[in-house]
Motif scaffolding. Structure first.
Motif, PDB file in Angstrom:
ATOM      1  N   LEU A  72       0.910  -1.148  -0.069  1.00 24.54           N
ATOM      2  CA  LEU A  72       0.080   0.195  -0.100  1.00 24.54           C
ATOM      3  C   LEU A  72       0.847   1.332  -0.136  1.00 24.54           C
ATOM      4  CD1 LEU A  72      -2.797   1.451   0.412  1.00 24.54           C
ATOM      5  CD2 LEU A  72      -2.018   1.414   2.998  1.00 24.54           C
ATOM      6  N   THR A  73       0.782   2.140  -0.871  1.00 20.43           N
ATOM      7  CA  THR A  73       1.370   3.306  -1.108  1.00 20.43           C
ATOM      8  C   THR A  73       0.703   4.534  -0.650  1.00 20.43           C
ATOM      9  OG1 THR A  73       1.124   3.621  -3.102  1.00 20.43           O
ATOM     10  CG2 THR A  73       3.174   2.606  -2.756  1.00 20.43           C
ATOM     11  N   ILE A  74       1.333   5.307   0.188  1.00 21.59           N
ATOM     12  CA  ILE A  74       0.728   6.504   0.837  1.00 21.59           C
ATOM     13  C   ILE A  74       1.518   7.900   0.294  1.00 21.59           C
ATOM     14  CG2 ILE A  74      -0.291   7.819   2.934  1.00 21.59           C
ATOM     15  CD1 ILE A  74      -0.009   4.829   4.240  1.00 21.59           C
ATOM     16  N   GLY A  75       0.736   8.858  -0.205  1.00 16.54           N
ATOM     17  CA  GLY A  75       1.562   9.890  -0.944  1.00 16.54           C
ATOM     18  C   GLY A  75       0.528  11.086  -0.790  1.00 16.54           C
ATOM     19  N   GLY A  79       3.707  16.342  -2.618  1.00 14.93           N
ATOM     20  CA  GLY A  79       4.948  15.949  -2.200  1.00 14.93           C
ATOM     21  C   GLY A  79       4.959  15.663  -0.788  1.00 14.93           C
ATOM     22  N   PRO A  80       6.154  15.109  -0.622  1.00 14.19           N
ATOM     23  CA  PRO A  80       6.243  14.063   0.566  1.00 14.19           C
ATOM     24  C   PRO A  80       6.182  15.069   1.959  1.00 14.19           C
ATOM     25  CG  PRO A  80       8.423  14.054  -0.380  1.00 14.19           C
ATOM     26  CD  PRO A  80       7.347  14.862  -1.373  1.00 14.19           C
ATOM     27  N   LEU A  81       6.510  16.378   1.822  1.00 11.96           N
ATOM     28  CA  LEU A  81       6.481  17.473   2.955  1.00 11.96           C
ATOM     29  C   LEU A  81       4.873  17.682   3.366  1.00 11.96           C
ATOM     30  CD1 LEU A  81       8.883  20.536   2.289  1.00 11.96           C
ATOM     31  CD2 LEU A  81       8.731  18.936   4.397  1.00 11.96           C
ATOM     32  N   TYR A  82       3.950  16.927   2.609  1.00 18.08           N
ATOM     33  CA  TYR A  82       2.687  17.159   2.918  1.00 18.08           C
ATOM     34  C   TYR A  82       2.215  15.797   3.364  1.00 18.08           C
ATOM     35  CZ  TYR A  82       3.216  21.741   1.220  1.00 18.08           C
ATOM     36  OH  TYR A  82       3.586  23.023   0.966  1.00 18.08           O
ATOM     37  N   ILE A  83       2.982  14.869   3.555  1.00 22.34           N
ATOM     38  CA  ILE A  83       2.244  13.679   4.045  1.00 22.34           C
ATOM     39  C   ILE A  83       2.302  13.599   5.610  1.00 22.34           C
ATOM     40  CG2 ILE A  83       2.352  11.040   4.259  1.00 22.34           C
ATOM     41  CD1 ILE A  83       4.318  11.087   1.481  1.00 22.34           C
ATOM     42  N   SER A  84       1.367  14.042   6.089  1.00 18.33           N
ATOM     43  CA  SER A  84       1.314  13.949   7.441  1.00 18.33           C
ATOM     44  C   SER A  84      -0.270  13.932   8.138  1.00 18.33           C
ATOM     45  CB  SER A  84       1.943  15.270   8.160  1.00 18.33           C
ATOM     46  OG  SER A  84       0.917  16.053   8.404  1.00 18.33           O
ATOM     47  N   GLU A  85      -0.430  13.658   9.335  1.00 19.42           N
ATOM     48  CA  GLU A  85      -1.566  13.224   9.852  1.00 19.42           C
ATOM     49  C   GLU A  85      -2.468  14.691   9.885  1.00 19.42           C
ATOM     50  OE1 GLU A  85      -1.560  10.710  13.804  1.00 19.42           O
ATOM     51  OE2 GLU A  85       0.117  12.225  13.789  1.00 19.42           O
ATOM     52  N   ARG A  86      -1.785  15.797   9.788  1.00 21.92           N
ATOM     53  CA  ARG A  86      -2.576  17.000   9.729  1.00 21.92           C
ATOM     54  C   ARG A  86      -3.273  17.573   8.440  1.00 21.92           C
ATOM     55  NH1 ARG A  86       1.768  20.438  12.652  1.00 21.92           N
ATOM     56  NH2 ARG A  86       3.108  18.652  12.119  1.00 21.92           N
ATOM     57  N   ASP A  87      -2.400  16.781   7.398  1.00 26.04           N
ATOM     58  CA  ASP A  87      -2.806  17.155   6.069  1.00 26.04           C
ATOM     59  C   ASP A  87      -3.613  15.943   5.701  1.00 26.04           C
ATOM     60  OD1 ASP A  87       0.272  18.395   6.101  1.00 26.04           O
ATOM     61  OD2 ASP A  87      -1.711  19.689   5.784  1.00 26.04           O
ATOM     62  N   ASN A  88      -4.333  15.181   6.491  1.00 23.50           N
ATOM     63  CA  ASN A  88      -4.694  13.953   6.120  1.00 23.50           C
ATOM     64  C   ASN A  88      -5.518  14.012   4.990  1.00 23.50           C
ATOM     65  OD1 ASN A  88      -5.265  11.362   7.064  1.00 23.50           O
ATOM     66  ND2 ASN A  88      -7.369  11.747   7.674  1.00 23.50           N
ATOM     67  N   SER A  89      -6.644  14.942   4.709  1.00 22.68           N
ATOM     68  CA  SER A  89      -7.456  15.082   3.470  1.00 22.68           C
ATOM     69  C   SER A  89      -6.838  14.757   2.314  1.00 22.68           C
ATOM     70  CB  SER A  89      -8.293  16.083   3.588  1.00 22.68           C
ATOM     71  OG  SER A  89      -7.789  17.222   3.811  1.00 22.68           O
ATOM     72  N   GLU A  90      -5.278  15.209   2.257  1.00 21.94           N
ATOM     73  CA  GLU A  90      -4.832  15.460   1.090  1.00 21.94           C
ATOM     74  C   GLU A  90      -3.893  14.231   0.761  1.00 21.94           C
ATOM     75  OE1 GLU A  90      -4.398  17.838  -1.163  1.00 21.94           O
ATOM     76  OE2 GLU A  90      -6.086  19.276   0.318  1.00 21.94           O
ATOM     77  N   LEU A  91      -4.247  13.160   1.509  1.00 17.50           N
ATOM     78  CA  LEU A  91      -3.480  11.992   1.251  1.00 17.50           C
ATOM     79  C   LEU A  91      -4.004  11.152   0.171  1.00 17.50           C
ATOM     80  CD1 LEU A  91      -2.663  10.857   4.889  1.00 17.50           C
ATOM     81  CD2 LEU A  91      -1.201  11.914   3.293  1.00 17.50           C
ATOM     82  N   GLU A 118       8.103   7.752  -5.931  1.00 14.77           N
ATOM     83  CA  GLU A 118       9.666   7.530  -5.423  1.00 14.77           C
ATOM     84  C   GLU A 118       9.717   8.056  -3.917  1.00 14.77           C
ATOM     85  OE1 GLU A 118       8.761   9.210  -8.192  1.00 14.77           O
ATOM     86  OE2 GLU A 118       9.705   7.667  -9.648  1.00 14.77           O
ATOM     87  N   GLN A 119       8.897   8.959  -3.428  1.00 16.38           N
ATOM     88  CA  GLN A 119       8.887   9.453  -2.024  1.00 16.38           C
ATOM     89  C   GLN A 119       7.536   9.348  -1.321  1.00 16.38           C
ATOM     90  OE1 GLN A 119      11.370  13.245  -2.039  1.00 16.38           O
ATOM     91  NE2 GLN A 119      12.596  12.036  -0.542  1.00 16.38           N
ATOM     92  N   CYS A 120       7.394   7.907  -1.128  1.00 20.32           N
ATOM     93  CA  CYS A 120       5.872   7.767  -0.441  1.00 20.32           C
ATOM     94  C   CYS A 120       6.209   7.048   0.811  1.00 20.32           C
ATOM     95  CB  CYS A 120       5.078   7.367  -1.525  1.00 20.32           C
ATOM     96  SG  CYS A 120       5.476   5.522  -1.778  1.00 20.32           S
ATOM     97  N   VAL A 121       5.273   6.736   1.509  1.00 19.25           N
ATOM     98  CA  VAL A 121       5.016   5.854   2.628  1.00 19.25           C
ATOM     99  C   VAL A 121       4.642   4.398   1.993  1.00 19.25           C
ATOM    100  CG1 VAL A 121       4.350   5.187   4.860  1.00 19.25           C
ATOM    101  CG2 VAL A 121       4.909   7.492   4.412  1.00 19.25           C
ATOM    102  N   ALA A 122       5.383   3.437   2.136  1.00 24.47           N
ATOM    103  CA  ALA A 122       4.968   2.078   1.649  1.00 24.47           C
ATOM    104  C   ALA A 122       4.990   1.114   2.825  1.00 24.47           C
ATOM    105  CB  ALA A 122       6.095   1.600   0.465  1.00 24.47           C
ATOM    106  N   VAL A 123       3.714   0.399   2.787  1.00 22.18           N
ATOM    107  CA  VAL A 123       3.287  -0.547   3.687  1.00 22.18           C
ATOM    108  C   VAL A 123       3.140  -1.761   2.960  1.00 22.18           C
ATOM    109  CG1 VAL A 123       1.651  -1.292   5.553  1.00 22.18           C
ATOM    110  CG2 VAL A 123       1.831   1.122   4.973  1.00 22.18           C
ATOM    111  N   ARG A 124       4.095  -2.807   3.417  1.00 21.68           N
ATOM    112  CA  ARG A 124       4.176  -4.090   2.615  1.00 21.68           C
ATOM    113  C   ARG A 124       2.778  -4.907   3.141  1.00 21.68           C
ATOM    114  NH1 ARG A 124       9.621  -5.015   1.161  1.00 21.68           N
ATOM    115  NH2 ARG A 124      10.883  -3.460   1.941  1.00 21.68           N
TER     116      ARG A 124
END
Ligand SMILES: [Zn+2]
Length: 228
Positions: A72-75, A79-91, A118-124
């Motif tokens: 599962l990829t989360i981006g 960009g990666p600077l916006y991957i955060s809990e606070r920007d949840n709706s943008e994920l 290339e810069q995301c959070v990947a959950v195996r």
């Protein structure tokens, strides 16, 4: 976010900054290539580290999603600077196949991205060696993407709920679970199991990175543990 962050302790603080490392001449160069000897940003004294208090590098929470199959990829589209809990709706989330192609549902329908994650959070999603789960993965994922559940129009309709790309990823994960005799996950369970744990560490890292980017360093109080 291509610079690495280190942490060292000085002045009773934990101080985070971009990494510096030994150059051939025995001096230091910072990560931008400038020669300098590292100084503490608080007391300005030159930093010399013993083995015990040597800087530690902070592991980046980001992965190259195209290098991680069955994940599962989360981006974030920003960009990666916006991957955060606070920007949840943008994920934005997707699922990789065996070759690292990221299947994700967008307002243009299901996309099969070979670049861009290339810069995301990947959950195996599959443990290494679980051959039975992966033998049909690519075919099932392609089949799932081609089903009439994911037209561009429907993405627009549901967009206000922010559920479209989630629904696609969760739908496929549940299909795989069902094939393996496991019960389906609700959206809340999916978020709690697959999204939130990784978002917590990612949010912390992003916060530190942003502070270092803006102020050159970031500090927190060092827990009192009696080691000077
Ligand atoms: Zn200091």
């Amino acid at each position: 976010m291509d610079r690495s962050i280190i942490r060292f302790s000085h002045c009773d603080k934990y101080i985070y900054c971009f990494s510096f490392h030994n150059s051939d001449s025995g001096g230091f160069v910072d990560s931008a290539g400038r020669s300098s000897s590292p100084h503490c940003p608080l007391c300005n004294s030159r930093l010399r580290f013993s083995l015990l208090d040597a800087p530690v590098s902070i592991r980046t929470p980001f992965d190259n999603g195209h290098a991680i199959p069955y994940a599962l990829t989360i981006g974030s589209m920003h960009g990666p600077l916006y991957i955060s809990e606070r920007d949840n709706s943008e994920l934005h989330v997707g699922i990789t196949n065996s070759k690292g192609v990221v299947y994700n549902y967008t307002m243009k329908g299901v996309r099969r991205d070979e670049t861009g994650w290339e810069q995301c959070v990947a959950v195996r999603l599959v443990q290494p060696g679980a051959a039975s789960a992966v033998s049909l993965w690519d075919r099932e994922l392609e089949h799932f993407a081609l089903s009439d559940m994911w037209p561009p129009e429907r993405f627009h309709e549901e967009r206000e709920f922010g559920t479209c790309c989630y629904a696609f990823a969760l739908g496929f994960i549940n299909q795989v679970r069902a094939a393996g005799g496991k019960r389906c996950l609700t959206r809340d369970e999916f978020t709690a199991i697959h999204i939130l744990p990784r978002m917590k560490t990612t949010s912390t890292y992003v916060q530190i990175y942003r502070e270092v980017l803006e102020h050159d360093f970031y500090m927190i109080d060092r827990p009192r543990d009696g080691t000077g």
